[in-house]
Design an enzyme around this catalytic site. Structure first.
Site, mmCIF file in Angstrom:
data_model
loop_
_atom_site.group_PDB
_atom_site.id
_atom_site.type_symbol
_atom_site.label_atom_id
_atom_site.label_comp_id
_atom_site.label_asym_id
_atom_site.label_seq_id
_atom_site.Cartn_x
_atom_site.Cartn_y
_atom_site.Cartn_z
ATOM 1 N N SER A 98 10.240 13.525 40.904
ATOM 2 C CA SER A 98 10.345 12.153 40.434
ATOM 3 C C SER A 98 9.012 11.419 40.571
ATOM 4 O O SER A 98 7.989 11.865 40.059
ATOM 5 C CB SER A 98 11.467 11.455 41.218
ATOM 6 N N HIS A 121 12.245 13.366 35.583
ATOM 7 C CA HIS A 121 13.531 12.881 35.100
ATOM 8 C C HIS A 121 13.380 11.447 34.620
ATOM 9 O O HIS A 121 12.337 10.813 34.831
ATOM 10 C CB HIS A 121 14.609 12.977 36.195
#
Length: 231
Positions: A98, A121
């Site tokens: 992330s 993501h």
């Protein structure tokens, strides 16, 4: 459901073995160990930027093992890295998930250990309000995702629609895959760093990281039982 999982992620990771420290041996080289979440009761951007500004070495090695964290803290830290006059080499020792990926890509070079993982993501948030509030928040998340995708595009030269698709699928790259897709420059020999974080809020965590996490949790429970007996 996602909100509850995210809150559980934050709570569980308060107890994970974490570390943020800087080792500067001389004017030629310094090492930053970011084995920590970003924001969210982890390392905050203000502290990181202040510590980074005190380094006067010509070369900085940024060692990363992080489950990610707050996008805006990560953005500020990314800017601090990019603007530092030293040559910065990022080393992904365990997990760069992330928001931790932005920090890695801010470096001049990105190296990744065999057995490590690099995950991208689409952005998450927690929100309270009516339908209008949620529509506004969704539009804001779209802007964040586009900004992140632009950075990945600049690094990899992949088409933006392909980047967005990879983000939407919560894609976990091995070191070889990350290099093949252009996110990193080199793969280095595996090190002993293990996953110490609860990654259960993510949907497609690789089995290797799930097993490491399970072993660590069992060991922690064992130590807690021993401590209760001692008391």
């Amino acid at each position: 459901m996602q909100k509850n999982k995210l809150l559980k992620l934050l709570q569980d990771n308060l107890n994970a073995h974490k570390s943020f420290k800087i080792k500067q041996e001389d004017d030629s080289q310094a090492t930053i160990y970011l084995y920590e979440a970003i924001g969210w009761l982890g390392i905050e951007a203000e502290d990181f930027a202040k510590d980074l500004s005190q380094i006067n070495s010509k070369e900085i090695h940024l060692r990363i093992n992080s489950p990610g964290g707050d996008v805006f803290d990560a953005r500020a830290m990314q800017t601090a890295i990019a603007q530092h006059p030293a040559k910065v080499i990022a080393h992904i020792d365990g997990v760069a998930a992330s928001a931790a990926t932005y920090l890695a890509l801010a470096a001049d070079e990105v190296h990744m250990a065999e057995g490590a993982f690099f995950m991208i993501h689409k952005g998450w948030t927690l929100n309270i309000g009516n339908a209008d509030d949620f529509r506004e928040q969704a539009n804001f998340l779209d802007k964040i995702d586009q900004s992140i995708a632009n950075d990945y595009h600049k690094r990899t030269n992949k088409p933006l629609d392909e980047i967005i698709e990879l983000m939407a699928s919560e894609t976990w790259f091995t070191a070889d895959e990350a290099k093949e897709h252009g996110f990193i420059d080199e793969v280095f020999e595996n090190v002993s760093t293990q996953n110490r974080f609860n990654l259960s809020a993510y949907q497609h965590v690789p089995e290797q990281l799930q097993n490491q996490q399970s072993d660590f949790q069992k060991y922690r429970q064992h130590l807690e039982r021993r401590l209760r007996l001692a008391l």
